[in-house]
Design a protein around this motif. Structure first.
Motif, PDB file in Angstrom:
ATOM      1  N   CYS A 189       0.876  -1.146  -0.001  1.00 18.74           N
ATOM      2  CA  CYS A 189       0.081  -0.027  -0.026  1.00 18.74           C
ATOM      3  C   CYS A 189       1.045   1.298   0.148  1.00 18.74           C
ATOM      4  CB  CYS A 189      -0.941  -0.045   1.128  1.00 18.74           C
ATOM      5  SG  CYS A 189      -1.744   1.472   1.479  1.00 18.74           S
ATOM      6  N   ALA A 190       0.671   2.044  -1.019  1.00 22.55           N
ATOM      7  CA  ALA A 190       1.502   3.364  -1.318  1.00 22.55           C
ATOM      8  C   ALA A 190       0.960   4.611  -0.298  1.00 22.55           C
ATOM      9  CB  ALA A 190       1.574   3.689  -2.671  1.00 22.55           C
ATOM     10  N   GLY A 191      -0.069   4.316   0.442  1.00 17.93           N
ATOM     11  CA  GLY A 191      -0.502   5.349   1.342  1.00 17.93           C
ATOM     12  C   GLY A 191      -1.407   6.514   0.831  1.00 17.93           C
ATOM     13  N   CYS A 192      -1.746   6.280  -0.492  1.00 22.81           N
ATOM     14  CA  CYS A 192      -2.511   7.522  -1.198  1.00 22.81           C
ATOM     15  C   CYS A 192      -3.752   7.295  -0.670  1.00 22.81           C
ATOM     16  CB  CYS A 192      -2.331   7.252  -2.722  1.00 22.81           C
ATOM     17  SG  CYS A 192      -2.352   5.734  -3.128  1.00 22.81           S
ATOM     18  N   ALA A 193      -4.065   7.438   0.646  1.00 23.94           N
ATOM     19  CA  ALA A 193      -5.316   7.249   1.152  1.00 23.94           C
ATOM     20  C   ALA A 193      -6.481   8.044   0.579  1.00 23.94           C
ATOM     21  CB  ALA A 193      -5.309   7.639   2.692  1.00 23.94           C
ATOM     22  N   ILE A 245      -7.244   8.623  -2.454  1.00 25.25           N
ATOM     23  CA  ILE A 245      -7.734   7.920  -3.563  1.00 25.25           C
ATOM     24  C   ILE A 245      -8.928   7.095  -3.115  1.00 25.25           C
ATOM     25  CG2 ILE A 245      -7.107   6.539  -5.644  1.00 25.25           C
ATOM     26  CD1 ILE A 245      -4.503   7.870  -5.675  1.00 25.25           C
ATOM     27  N   CYS A 246      -8.305   5.922  -2.305  1.00 25.04           N
ATOM     28  CA  CYS A 246      -9.313   4.871  -2.260  1.00 25.04           C
ATOM     29  C   CYS A 246     -10.285   5.514  -1.181  1.00 25.04           C
ATOM     30  CB  CYS A 246      -8.739   3.745  -1.620  1.00 25.04           C
ATOM     31  SG  CYS A 246      -7.664   3.913  -0.205  1.00 25.04           S
ATOM     32  N   VAL A 283      -8.718   2.997   5.226  1.00 24.20           N
ATOM     33  CA  VAL A 283      -8.038   1.968   4.372  1.00 24.20           C
ATOM     34  C   VAL A 283      -6.574   1.764   4.472  1.00 24.20           C
ATOM     35  CG1 VAL A 283      -7.578   1.034   1.953  1.00 24.20           C
ATOM     36  CG2 VAL A 283      -9.999   1.790   2.641  1.00 24.20           C
ATOM     37  N   SER A 284      -5.945   3.204   4.364  1.00 28.12           N
ATOM     38  CA  SER A 284      -4.370   3.275   4.343  1.00 28.12           C
ATOM     39  C   SER A 284      -3.930   2.593   5.967  1.00 28.12           C
ATOM     40  CB  SER A 284      -4.128   4.531   4.254  1.00 28.12           C
ATOM     41  OG  SER A 284      -2.681   4.575   4.511  1.00 28.12           O
ATOM     42  N   CYS A 343      -7.168   2.343  -7.233  1.00 26.40           N
ATOM     43  CA  CYS A 343      -5.861   2.153  -6.437  1.00 26.40           C
ATOM     44  C   CYS A 343      -4.638   2.047  -7.265  1.00 26.40           C
ATOM     45  CB  CYS A 343      -6.147   0.844  -5.688  1.00 26.40           C
ATOM     46  SG  CYS A 343      -4.512   0.382  -4.796  1.00 26.40           S
ATOM     47  N   PRO A 344      -3.840   2.935  -7.408  1.00 26.27           N
ATOM     48  CA  PRO A 344      -2.739   2.786  -8.411  1.00 26.27           C
ATOM     49  C   PRO A 344      -2.072   1.337  -8.050  1.00 26.27           C
ATOM     50  CG  PRO A 344      -2.137   4.439  -6.982  1.00 26.27           C
ATOM     51  CD  PRO A 344      -3.750   3.801  -6.568  1.00 26.27           C
ATOM     52  N   GLN A 345      -1.799   0.700  -6.979  1.00 23.45           N
ATOM     53  CA  GLN A 345      -1.233  -0.447  -6.622  1.00 23.45           C
ATOM     54  C   GLN A 345      -2.015  -1.824  -6.964  1.00 23.45           C
ATOM     55  OE1 GLN A 345       1.829   1.517  -6.371  1.00 23.45           O
ATOM     56  NE2 GLN A 345       2.297   0.049  -4.801  1.00 23.45           N
ATOM     57  N   ILE A 362      -8.443  -4.543  -2.422  1.00 25.02           N
ATOM     58  CA  ILE A 362      -8.790  -3.854  -0.971  1.00 25.02           C
ATOM     59  C   ILE A 362      -9.751  -4.549   0.051  1.00 25.02           C
ATOM     60  CG2 ILE A 362      -9.427  -1.677  -0.012  1.00 25.02           C
ATOM     61  CD1 ILE A 362      -8.337  -0.273  -2.544  1.00 25.02           C
TER      62      ILE A 362
HETATM   63  S1  SF4 Z   1      -5.452   3.608  -3.462  1.00 20.84           S
HETATM   64 FE1  SF4 Z   1      -4.476   1.694  -3.000  1.00 20.84          FE
HETATM   65  S2  SF4 Z   1      -2.289   2.059  -2.641  1.00 20.84           S
HETATM   66 FE2  SF4 Z   1      -3.489   3.978  -2.188  1.00 20.84          FE
HETATM   67  S3  SF4 Z   1      -3.933   3.920   0.130  1.00 20.84           S
HETATM   68 FE3  SF4 Z   1      -5.688   3.017  -0.968  1.00 20.84          FE
HETATM   69  S4  SF4 Z   1      -5.236   0.915  -0.953  1.00 20.84           S
HETATM   70 FE4  SF4 Z   1      -3.338   1.879  -0.488  1.00 20.84          FE
END
Ligand code: SF4
Length: 401
Positions: free
Chosen positions: A320-324, A326-327, A337-338, A383-385, A389
């Motif tokens: 998880c890249a921490g881009c909270a 976004i999700c 989520v993050s 999610c870019p990763q 989820i």
């Molecule tokens: S979008 Fe994906 S990578 Fe970014 S915080 Fe949410 S779960 Fe993690």
């Protein structure tokens, strides 16, 4: 010194040790051979506009430091003089252990760059936590005081600045900033425009450092004179995949004389804008390995960096890249989520399920219930990763509740 006078050459020593453990043995051997001339010290870098230099390796104190006084002592001797803790780490045992150390070695205090953090979200709470940290660590001042786990720069306002200025004037803190695990890039960009943030500790590693967003954020902070400390530099550690690239990488680095863990540190230090890496070092083995990596001047090649990026790409759905933003903006309700992903990382990649459970169980019951009922399909698309989820959130509830 016994080992130094031994007439084995380094090459023979390595042959005898066996290729599988060359990296760690080589580094330990090198350090020991320095002992008769006094230990080498890890290099330092300027910390933003603070006008001071800090060691490029920080002792990450998310552990009961009262059980680690030998490690702390040796870290100090090797020049690891940036010490990081938080008032919540191990329910206060981290700060108390540092206090015990400083009581025993008060002459070390001036050379230690002492950092602690508060989770409080009110100014009174920050003041209370700061005073408690001073008391626990038996010191009159904190070098750098962080608000812990900032997710949006709007969490810090003019009143926070006034509070920081007041505590600096009182001599209780020298510098002020925040740590961030989520939306790091946006928090850093925001901080670079404020003009009163001295330091930031953010997630930063070979997986995160190459995006345009992160590069821009690091450059903006550097221009603004903000000292940057990287954490979570192992990028989630082993992510339990059968990636051929991972095997190839480990073998390639061992041939060069260092481990993949050391290589991941080197990848971060390669950016001169990163002042320091904060690493949890619970024992002498990890301390020695990290110090050796800091002392070693071998740089990663372009090919090495390319392979690390390839590995990051192949295993991205495990990290998880921490881009909270976004999700979490793509789901109904209020599921962090993050933060939950971070719990999973502690349990599965760091082998520390207790830490994961303790964090997870701070979530309100209603949030945990909501986690199992939420539709994550849009979040997964965005999610870019490309993380699963929904599945992971449900597994977290099952494992940690
Ligand atoms: S979008 Fe994906 S990578 Fe970014 S915080 Fe949410 S779960 Fe993690």
């Amino acid at each position: 010194m016994l080992i130094k006078n031994h007439n084995w050459s380094r090459r023979n020593f390595l042959k005898a040790a066996g290729a599988a453990s060359v990296g760690s043995i080589l580094t330990a051997f090198d350090l020991l051979t320095e002992a008769s001339e006094g230990p080498k010290k890890v290099p330092t870098r300027p910390f933003g506009k603070a006008g001071i230099n800090v060691s490029i390796l920080a002792f990450g104190g998310s552990l009961d430091t009262s059980m680690s006084s030998l490690v702390l002592r040796q870290a100090f001797k090797w020049g690891v003089t940036y010490w990081d803790t938080a008032n919540t780490y191990m329910g206060g045992k981290s700060e108390k252990g540092i206090g015990k150390y400083l009581e025993k070695y008060p002459e070390d205090r001036k050379q230690i760059f002492l950092v602690t953090k508060s989770n409080a979200w009110t100014l009174n709470g920050l003041s209370r936590d700061l005073d408690l940290s001073l008391e626990r660590m038996r010191t009159d001042y904190i070098d750098l005081f962080f608000v812990h786990s900032v997710r949006s720069i709007s969490d810090l306002d003019d009143e926070t600045k006034e509070w920081a200025d007041k505590k600096k004037a009182q001599g209780k803190i020298r510098f002020f900033g925040f740590s961030t695990h989520s939306n790091m890039e946006a928090c850093m960009m925001g901080a670079s425009k404020l003009g009163w943030i001295d330091g930031i500790m953010m997630r930063y590693n070979y997986r995160l450092m190459h995006t345009d967003e992160m590069k821009r954020a690091v450059e903006a902070c550097t221009r603004a004179g903000i000292g940057l400390t990287a954490m979570k530099t192992q990028g989630g550690g082993q992510v339990n995949t059968d990636s051929d690239t991972e095997l190839k990488l480990a073998g390639r680095f061992l041939q060069k004389g260092f481990t993949d863990a050391q290589a991941k540190l080197k990848a971060v230090w390669d950016n001169p804008d990163i002042c320091c890496i904060c690493s949890e070092m619970p024992n002498m083995t990890i301390l020695m390995s990290n110090v050796a990596a800091a002392l070693d001047k071998t740089k990663l090649s372009i090919r090495d960096m390319g392979l690390l990026r390839q590995y990051a790409q192949e295993t991205r759905s495990h990290y998880c890249a921490g881009c909270a933003d976004i999700c979490e903006s793509s789901i109904q309700g209020n599921v962090p989520v993050s933060d939950v992903m971070r719990c999973l990382m502690y349990a599965r990649n760091y082998g520390n399920p207790q830490r994961a459970k303790t964090r997870f169980q701070k979530l309100p019951i209603i949030t945990r219930r909501q986690m199992t009922l939420t539709d994550y399909s849009l979040a997964e698309q965005r999610c870019p990763q490309k993380m699963a989820i929904g599945k992971l959130m449900r597994e977290a509830v099952k494992e940690f509740s």
